[in-house]
Design an enzyme around this catalytic site. Structure first.
Site, PDB file in Angstrom:
ATOM      1  N   SER A   1     -37.707  13.154  27.703  1.00  0.00           N
ATOM      2  CA  SER A   1     -38.666  12.637  26.728  1.00  0.00           C
ATOM      3  C   SER A   1     -39.456  11.486  27.378  1.00  0.00           C
ATOM      4  O   SER A   1     -40.121  11.715  28.388  1.00  0.00           O
ATOM      5  CB  SER A   1     -37.935  12.205  25.458  1.00  0.00           C
ATOM      6  OG  SER A   1     -38.835  12.015  24.398  1.00  0.00           O
TER       7      SER A   1
ATOM      8  N   HIS B   1     -36.388  19.783  20.963  1.00  0.00           N
ATOM      9  CA  HIS B   1     -36.366  18.554  21.750  1.00  0.00           C
ATOM     10  C   HIS B   1     -34.949  18.037  21.980  1.00  0.00           C
ATOM     11  O   HIS B   1     -34.711  17.248  22.892  1.00  0.00           O
ATOM     12  CB  HIS B   1     -37.208  17.491  21.037  1.00  0.00           C
ATOM     13  CG  HIS B   1     -37.579  16.313  21.877  1.00  0.00           C
ATOM     14  ND1 HIS B   1     -38.384  16.416  22.992  1.00  0.00           N
ATOM     15  CD2 HIS B   1     -37.261  14.992  21.765  1.00  0.00           C
ATOM     16  CE1 HIS B   1     -38.559  15.221  23.530  1.00  0.00           C
ATOM     17  NE2 HIS B   1     -37.882  14.340  22.813  1.00  0.00           N
TER      18      HIS B   1
END
Length: 677
Positions: free
Chosen positions: A529, A642
């Site tokens: 991320s 994610h």
């Protein structure tokens, strides 16, 4: 090259697959009289799927029972005690959709209470035990027709990571009558917003909840919310919004006298980098008081781990006389329990280098059930008894003792160093298992996501795996991280790749200066991320790392603006601009701009259904590198979002770890020519 890599992957040691043997525990709940604790136990079954059940512990005898059966692929979760302690309500998907089930504490089979076609979540008992509040979607009847239909989008926020494309339905607060067997249902809200954190007033005449602020989508609605109270009188009573200024609020809890609410939140003074505080509000007077204003403290759990979960946020729990609240807060690599009183003084209740990742408090007995982890313990359930000058702690589960006894684990060593502008930075170093002073070892720099999160004293399977493979692991909290006050967490906004980059490089330099066993010719870097963005940025700025792995990363802020579920406001909040204001600034902070300078072999790991950092970010970087003949490879994980590394499918989590290790191994990571052997 591909075939050779796959052969090496097959030969990889099986330490990655220890994930299948771990037990994950969380969401402990004390019975009203403090005699029992029920918690959720999650494991990976023989089909390599997650399954979970409820475990009941008698605190007097220490005897533990699987209170619901563990088997198949069903998931039992969110247990909640009835006020009389005779029944546990919980959520289970055993009938297909998530529904509320009830099970007696005397034993017997669970019985189904709800049959909501869109499923349910977040059960909360009414104080008299006659009904439950739940969250559910009042789904519209689907139009019948033949053939495929396109998705028609009219809202700015139309997708969300972990959810997918939004269907236009919203979570509403629903009251379920228990005595009727769930047949009597009343929808208490119907506004076109998501509702969360429902809470009963002590007299059962009112409820409080949080409602999303969709009309402010351009300002980041996924974080913005309002605080509401609703009187449950006969007829339709309009909900009352308590806050006049927009903010981000969570988990309202009623004071014992029903006059105030406690809650966790903030008013966006520093946009998404604003510290969460503990607040109270007088329901009638609308007077807000920040109980933790004098403490430069993040009042939530932001400590990163890839191994456990805590269930719902505990909020700020009132004591029996309404003079104090207990809550979780994160500071300097630890998440602990703190207490704030109505006079706005704050004290820390639990100590040690640990991660309290779940917490349930009972005012009547002044006790709590908690889930606790540390760097060499995955996570277990304990009980706490609070006294004026001490806390008695008793561990009541031994979830992973057997598997941990088979392992040699590395214990992190905390250190501090000086970053850019003399800023003090905290970091940790993990030595390889079987460490020998005379040997030289490769080092892997791990960079966390967020960026407003925190590494620290919690179990990390990935870190232990890398240490077991012979790597020194370095992880730090550069500026922008939580746990070091408001100024520190705000320190990277508008300067991504500036001071934060220099803080990370200073950490590597500090270790090389202090430890002769680190081989400076075998340095590696990875992150996910924001950590993936920083990995991309680093390899475009320096060639000091021999190989890198970027995960769920950001490569181009200009396209991120339009493809991420948060891009339209996150770019302005964090990078400091958007496409309208200054697109050149977005490009200046984009690693893709510097792709010609990347010489470091780069593995790109990305999930197909990642809507937070969409896979096109990885695609752009891969094509740009491959087109230039650079050493790169792109691994795409199907049916994953994610959160692959934390809650993704077990087999794909293991595959991710294998690719990570093998990329470094093949590029000198375990080359013994420089080890001193």
């Amino acid at each position: 090259m591909k075939k050779e890599f796959e052969k090496e992957l097959e030969k990889s040691e099986q330490l990655e697959e220890l994930l299948y043997d771990f037990t994950f525990v969380g969401d402990p709940q004390l019975s009203p009289d403090g005699t029992y604790v029920v918690y959720v136990k999650k494991v990976i079954n023989e089909e390599k799927e997650y399954t979970s059940n409820l475990v009941l512990v008698n605190r007097d005898t220490g005897i533990e029972h699987d209170w619901t059966a563990l088997g198949g692929e069903k998931k039992d979760r969110s247990p909640r005690w009835s006020p009389d302690g005779k029944t546990i309500a919980f959520v289970s998907d055993r009938s297909g959709e998530d529904q509320i089930w009830l099970i007696s504490t005397d034993g017997g089979e669970a019985r189904k209470l709800t049959d909501m076609k869109s499923g349910v979540s977040a059960p909360v008992w009414k104080p008299d035990g006659t009904s439950l509040l739940i969250l559910s979607k009042n789904k519209k009847e689907e139009e019948k027709g033949e053939g495929r239909k396109p998705l028609v989008v009219t809202d700015l926020q139309y997708k969300s990571d972990g959810v997918g494309f939004l269907d236009g339905d919203h979570l509403q607060v629903v009251r379920i009558d228990v005595s009727s067997g769930g047949e009597k249902i009343k929808w208490l809200t119907d506004a076109p917003f998501n509702h969360s954190s429902p809470s009963w007033s002590p007299d059962g005449q009112s409820i409080a909840y949080v409602r999303s602020r969709n009309e402010d989508a351009e300002q980041g609605s996924y974080m913005r919310s309002d605080l509401f109270v609703q009187r449950l009188e006969e007829g339709n009573v309009e909900p009352e919004q308590l806050n006049s200024e927009g903010g981000s609020f969570d988990t309202p809890k009623w004071s014992p006298d029903g006059k105030k609410l406690s809650f966790i939140g903030h008013f966006f003074l520093h946009q998404g980098a604003t510290l969460n505080k503990v607040w109270t509000v007088d329901v009638d007077k609308r007077e807000f008081t920040c109980l933790t204003d004098i403490a430069d403290l993040e009042c939530s759990d932001v400590l990163i781990s890839d191994m456990h979960w805590g269930g719902a946020s505990p909020g700020a729990e009132w004591n029996e006389n309404g003079t104090e609240v207990y809550f979780l807060a994160s500071e300097k690599g630890n998440t602990s329990i703190y207490c704030a009183n109505v006079n706005c003084t704050v004290r820390q209740i639990t100590g040690g280098d640990r991660h309290f990742y779940a917490f349930h408090y009972i005012p009547k007995t002044n006790e709590a059930a908690v889930a606790v982890s540390d760097p060499v313990n995955i996570g277990d359930i304990s009980t706490l008894s609070f006294h004026d000058d001490r806390v008695n702690e008793e561990r009541i589960s031994q979830s992973n003792d057997e598997v941990l006894q088979r392992l040699e684990l590395s214990s992190p060593e905390s250190f501090t160093y000086t970053g850019k502008d003399g800023l003090e930075i905290q970091g940790w170093i993990m030595r390889p298992t079987g460490f020998k002073d005379e040997q030289r070892y490769p080092l892997i720099l791990e960079i966390h996501g967020g960026p407003h999160m925190m590494y620290g004293n919690s179990f990390m399977h990935e870190f232990q795996l890398l240490a077991s493979k012979g790597y020194v692991v370095l992880y730090t909290n550069p500026r922008g991280s939580q746990g070091y006050g408001q100024e520190f967490v705000n320190g990277c906004r508008g300067d991504y790749g500036g001071g934060d980059y220099e803080d990370l490089m200073a950490g590597v330099d500090a270790l090389l200066k202090s430890y002769s066993f680190i081989d400076e010719d075998r340095l590696y870097v990875t992150g996910g991320s924001y950590g993936g963005f920083m990995t991309n940025w680093i390899v475009g700025k320096t060639d000091r790392f021999k190989a890198a792995v970027t995960q769920r990363s950001i490569s181009n802020w200009q396209s991120f603006y339009g493809v991420s579920d948060i891009g339209y406001f996150f770019t302005k909040w964090e990078v400091g601009s958007d496409l309208d204001e200054n697109p050149d600034k977005l490009w200046h902070h984009s690693p893709l701009k510097y792709v010609d300078q990347i010489q470091t072999p780069l593995l790109i790991l990305h999930s197909e259904h990642d809507y937070r950092c969409p896979i096109e970010q990885g695609e752009q970087l891969y094509i740009a590198l491959k087109h230039r003949g650079k050493d790169t490879m792109f691994v795409r994980f199907p049916d994953s979002d994610h959160n692959l590394s934390r809650s993704g499918h077990p087999e794909l989590r293991v595959e991710r770890l294998k690719h990570l290790v093998n990329w470094f191994d093949q590029r000198g990571g375990r080359d013994s020519t420089n080890t001193g052997e």
